[in-house]
Design a protein around this motif. Structure first.
Motif, PDB file in Angstrom:
ATOM      1  N   UNK A 152       0.837  -1.198   0.000  1.00 11.66           N
ATOM      2  CA  UNK A 152       0.000   0.000   0.000  1.00 11.66           C
ATOM      3  C   UNK A 152       0.874   1.251   0.000  1.00 11.66           C
ATOM      4  N   UNK A 153       0.505   2.209  -0.843  1.00 11.31           N
ATOM      5  CA  UNK A 153       1.211   3.492  -0.872  1.00 11.31           C
ATOM      6  C   UNK A 153       0.522   4.446   0.098  1.00 11.31           C
ATOM      7  N   UNK A 154       0.944   5.681   0.106  1.00 14.86           N
ATOM      8  CA  UNK A 154       0.327   6.683   0.973  1.00 14.86           C
ATOM      9  C   UNK A 154      -1.034   7.154   0.444  1.00 14.86           C
ATOM     10  N   UNK A 155      -1.420   6.698  -0.745  1.00 13.38           N
ATOM     11  CA  UNK A 155      -2.724   7.053  -1.314  1.00 13.38           C
ATOM     12  C   UNK A 155      -3.613   5.811  -1.254  1.00 13.38           C
ATOM     13  N   UNK A 156      -4.753   5.888  -0.545  1.00 12.83           N
ATOM     14  CA  UNK A 156      -5.654   4.733  -0.425  1.00 12.83           C
ATOM     15  C   UNK A 156      -6.041   4.175  -1.796  1.00 12.83           C
ATOM     16  N   UNK A 157      -5.963   2.840  -1.914  1.00 17.29           N
ATOM     17  CA  UNK A 157      -6.352   2.163  -3.144  1.00 17.29           C
ATOM     18  C   UNK A 157      -5.252   2.049  -4.182  1.00 17.29           C
ATOM     19  N   UNK A 158      -4.093   2.633  -3.915  1.00 16.98           N
ATOM     20  CA  UNK A 158      -2.973   2.532  -4.856  1.00 16.98           C
ATOM     21  C   UNK A 158      -1.873   1.697  -4.215  1.00 16.98           C
ATOM     22  N   UNK A 159      -1.465   0.656  -4.941  1.00 17.88           N
ATOM     23  CA  UNK A 159      -0.464  -0.287  -4.471  1.00 17.88           C
ATOM     24  C   UNK A 159       0.727  -0.271  -5.426  1.00 17.88           C
ATOM     25  N   UNK A 160       1.893  -0.668  -4.924  1.00 15.88           N
ATOM     26  CA  UNK A 160       3.091  -0.732  -5.763  1.00 15.88           C
ATOM     27  C   UNK A 160       3.913  -1.948  -5.355  1.00 15.88           C
ATOM     28  N   UNK A 161       4.572  -2.549  -6.349  1.00 20.06           N
ATOM     29  CA  UNK A 161       5.431  -3.710  -6.096  1.00 20.06           C
ATOM     30  C   UNK A 161       6.520  -3.753  -7.147  1.00 20.06           C
ATOM     31  N   UNK A 162       7.563  -4.499  -6.853  1.00 19.15           N
ATOM     32  CA  UNK A 162       8.640  -4.693  -7.825  1.00 19.15           C
ATOM     33  C   UNK A 162       9.626  -3.549  -7.845  1.00 19.15           C
ATOM     34  N   UNK A 163      10.167  -3.273  -9.016  1.00 26.67           N
ATOM     35  CA  UNK A 163      11.256  -2.328  -9.162  1.00 26.67           C
ATOM     36  C   UNK A 163      10.898  -0.896  -8.788  1.00 26.67           C
ATOM     37  N   UNK A 164       9.616  -0.530  -8.810  1.00 27.86           N
ATOM     38  CA  UNK A 164       9.291   0.846  -8.430  1.00 27.86           C
ATOM     39  C   UNK A 164       9.252   1.034  -6.915  1.00 27.86           C
ATOM     40  N   UNK A 165       9.237  -0.079  -6.169  1.00 28.06           N
ATOM     41  CA  UNK A 165       9.191   0.041  -4.712  1.00 28.06           C
ATOM     42  C   UNK A 165      10.509  -0.353  -4.040  1.00 28.06           C
ATOM     43  N   UNK A 166      11.537  -0.646  -4.820  1.00 32.92           N
ATOM     44  CA  UNK A 166      12.846  -0.953  -4.249  1.00 32.92           C
ATOM     45  C   UNK A 166      13.678  -1.757  -5.221  1.00 32.92           C
ATOM     46  N   UNK A 167      15.006  -1.756  -5.006  1.00 39.48           N
ATOM     47  CA  UNK A 167      15.841  -2.559  -5.894  1.00 39.48           C
ATOM     48  C   UNK A 167      15.411  -4.012  -5.781  1.00 39.48           C
ATOM     49  N   UNK A 183      14.851  -8.160  -7.682  1.00 43.00           N
ATOM     50  CA  UNK A 183      15.096  -9.215  -8.648  1.00 43.00           C
ATOM     51  C   UNK A 183      13.743  -9.822  -8.965  1.00 43.00           C
ATOM     52  N   UNK A 184      13.667 -10.585 -10.028  1.00 40.71           N
ATOM     53  CA  UNK A 184      12.398 -11.145 -10.475  1.00 40.71           C
ATOM     54  C   UNK A 184      11.661 -11.874  -9.360  1.00 40.71           C
ATOM     55  N   UNK A 185      12.341 -12.721  -8.618  1.00 39.44           N
ATOM     56  CA  UNK A 185      11.681 -13.509  -7.579  1.00 39.44           C
ATOM     57  C   UNK A 185      11.117 -12.618  -6.471  1.00 39.44           C
ATOM     58  N   UNK A 186      11.837 -11.534  -6.156  1.00 37.75           N
ATOM     59  CA  UNK A 186      11.354 -10.605  -5.132  1.00 37.75           C
ATOM     60  C   UNK A 186      10.140  -9.856  -5.651  1.00 37.75           C
ATOM     61  N   UNK A 187      10.200  -9.421  -6.930  1.00 38.27           N
ATOM     62  CA  UNK A 187       9.062  -8.718  -7.525  1.00 38.27           C
ATOM     63  C   UNK A 187       7.829  -9.605  -7.528  1.00 38.27           C
ATOM     64  N   UNK A 188       7.990 -10.883  -7.855  1.00 40.33           N
ATOM     65  CA  UNK A 188       6.863 -11.814  -7.861  1.00 40.33           C
ATOM     66  C   UNK A 188       6.274 -11.946  -6.460  1.00 40.33           C
ATOM     67  N   UNK A 190       6.449  -9.731  -4.034  1.00 42.56           N
ATOM     68  CA  UNK A 190       5.779  -8.476  -3.693  1.00 42.56           C
ATOM     69  C   UNK A 190       4.419  -8.390  -4.376  1.00 42.56           C
ATOM     70  N   UNK A 191       4.348  -8.818  -5.626  1.00 47.72           N
ATOM     71  CA  UNK A 191       3.078  -8.834  -6.331  1.00 47.72           C
ATOM     72  C   UNK A 191       2.063  -9.717  -5.627  1.00 47.72           C
ATOM     73  N   UNK A 192       2.518 -10.846  -5.132  1.00 50.05           N
ATOM     74  CA  UNK A 192       1.660 -11.760  -4.378  1.00 50.05           C
ATOM     75  C   UNK A 192       1.134 -11.066  -3.118  1.00 50.05           C
ATOM     76  N   UNK A 193       2.012 -10.375  -2.397  1.00 57.04           N
ATOM     77  CA  UNK A 193       1.608  -9.677  -1.175  1.00 57.04           C
ATOM     78  C   UNK A 193       0.615  -8.562  -1.484  1.00 57.04           C
ATOM     79  N   UNK A 194       0.825  -7.846  -2.587  1.00 55.60           N
ATOM     80  CA  UNK A 194      -0.112  -6.796  -2.979  1.00 55.60           C
ATOM     81  C   UNK A 194      -1.490  -7.406  -3.239  1.00 55.60           C
ATOM     82  N   UNK A 195      -1.512  -8.549  -3.933  1.00 63.62           N
ATOM     83  CA  UNK A 195      -2.782  -9.226  -4.174  1.00 63.62           C
ATOM     84  C   UNK A 195      -3.497  -9.577  -2.888  1.00 63.62           C
TER      85      UNK A 195
END
Length: 118
Positions: free
Chosen positions: A83-98, A100-105, A107-112
């Motif tokens: 969750x970002x600082x704006x309600x309803x907007x989520x971010x994962x992967x390379x835009x939320x931190x350095x 790798x593919x497995x980490x991005x995947x 993070x995407x799972x956690x966002x879901x």
């Protein structure tokens, strides 16, 4: 922008560790092994290994358009569920931190999970 501050540079120098802050123009080698590092300004160092850091830049206009909170390093700030600082907007992967593919995947799972749990 340098990685080391003046105190850290002095410590490296005190221990006879050379710090090169010039931009790397090219890495050369063969069979997956580093052989030399070519810097802007024509300096070439013969090497078999080393440490480098990269500069990460985002060119994603919606980050600025949405006025999302961004860290000093330029990443969108999120909680563990993405969750970002704006309600309803989520971010994962390379835009939320350095990342790798497995980490991005992951993070995407956690966002879901975060979206479903809401």
């Amino acid at each position: 922008m340098g990685v080391f501050d003046a105190e850290q540079k002095a410590l490296l120098e005190l221990n006879n560790i050379r710090l090169i802050e010039a931009t790397i123009r090219e890495l050369k080698g063969s069979d997956g092994q580093l052989e030399s590092v070519h810097f802007e300004g024509c300096e070439i160092l013969e090497r078999t290994g080393g440490f480098i850091t990269t500069e990460l830049k985002h060119s994603i206009p919606f980050i600025k358009q949405l006025d999302l909170e961004v860290s000093e390093a330029g990443f969108v700030v999120t909680n563990m569920m993405g969750q970002t600082d704006i309600p309803g907007i989520y971010a994962a992967g390379e835009i939320s931190g350095p990342s790798q593919l497995i980490i991005s995947a992951s993070q995407g799972h956690m966002v879901g999970i975060g979206i479903i749990a809401k």
